[in-house]
Design an enzyme around this catalytic site. Sequence first.
Site, PDB file in Angstrom:
ATOM      1  N   ALA A  11       0.816  -1.214   0.000  1.00 26.13           N
ATOM      2  CA  ALA A  11       0.000   0.000   0.000  1.00 26.13           C
ATOM      3  C   ALA A  11       0.852   1.268   0.000  1.00 26.13           C
ATOM      4  O   ALA A  11       0.315   2.367  -0.109  1.00 26.13           O
ATOM      5  CB  ALA A  11      -0.934   0.009   1.210  1.00 26.13           C
ATOM      6  N   SER A  12       2.160   1.120   0.100  1.00 29.23           N
ATOM      7  CA  SER A  12       3.050   2.264   0.255  1.00 29.23           C
ATOM      8  C   SER A  12       3.446   2.875  -1.086  1.00 29.23           C
ATOM      9  O   SER A  12       4.082   2.238  -1.915  1.00 29.23           O
ATOM     10  CB  SER A  12       4.316   1.830   1.013  1.00 29.23           C
ATOM     11  OG  SER A  12       5.346   2.786   0.899  1.00 29.23           O
ATOM     12  N   THR A  13       3.097   4.148  -1.256  1.00 33.91           N
ATOM     13  CA  THR A  13       3.430   4.858  -2.491  1.00 33.91           C
ATOM     14  C   THR A  13       4.934   4.980  -2.685  1.00 33.91           C
ATOM     15  O   THR A  13       5.444   4.790  -3.791  1.00 33.91           O
ATOM     16  CB  THR A  13       2.812   6.269  -2.469  1.00 33.91           C
ATOM     17  OG1 THR A  13       3.203   6.927  -1.251  1.00 33.91           O
ATOM     18  CG2 THR A  13       1.295   6.211  -2.549  1.00 33.91           C
ATOM     19  N   SER A  15       7.203   3.025  -1.480  1.00 30.74           N
ATOM     20  CA  SER A  15       7.764   1.701  -1.777  1.00 30.74           C
ATOM     21  C   SER A  15       7.686   1.407  -3.272  1.00 30.74           C
ATOM     22  O   SER A  15       8.569   0.734  -3.823  1.00 30.74           O
ATOM     23  CB  SER A  15       7.015   0.615  -0.993  1.00 30.74           C
ATOM     24  OG  SER A  15       7.284   0.692   0.396  1.00 30.74           O
TER      25      SER A  15
END
Length: 198
Positions: A11-13, A15
């Site tokens: 869910a991490s942008t 990442s």
Amino acid sequence: MGKIAFWYEFASTYSYLTAMRIDEAAQRADVEVEWKPFLLGPIFKAQGWTSSPFNLFPAKGRYMVRDIERIAADRGLRFQMPDPFPANGLHAARIATAGRADGWCAPFTRAVFKAQFADGKDISDADVLASLLANIGVDSEAAFAAAGLHAAMDQLRLTTEEAQARGIFGAPSFTTEDGELFWGDDRLEQALAWAQKL
């Protein structure tokens, strides 16, 4: 050869930004990368957060979107925010965890990030994940079965617990063999340089 662990959450942008460049950067630095999918949800919960800080703090969320847009454009990447955000990446994380043993975790991870943040696809959708697996030459039925085994679920839980124990509070993060922690896509080069010295 040095080594770093790359801790990421689907869910991490930020990442996403790292996943699309870490292999090339690590190869230039002659550093090996260990891909470690984990879940931020339990870590956020331990901090008293019920959602992503980008949702809890709207100004921070607006800044993040514009920041990612700028960085992605500079790197030739497409970017769009998924709706809803954060996306449910649990099943994808279990599949990636299962893929670590068979050597396709990295290409699957890149495919998931691209599908979500470049193509606007729902990464919680089994059909989307099956298509991504097929595109990298992995049998989706076998991958789904492996991801549903207690071994994969337990490994993801243990990886998340390990992240917490190492003091990881966000993604992407990087740790070196001597336990040094670096947080954020903009710290990748620093993490690689540190690993080179070990």
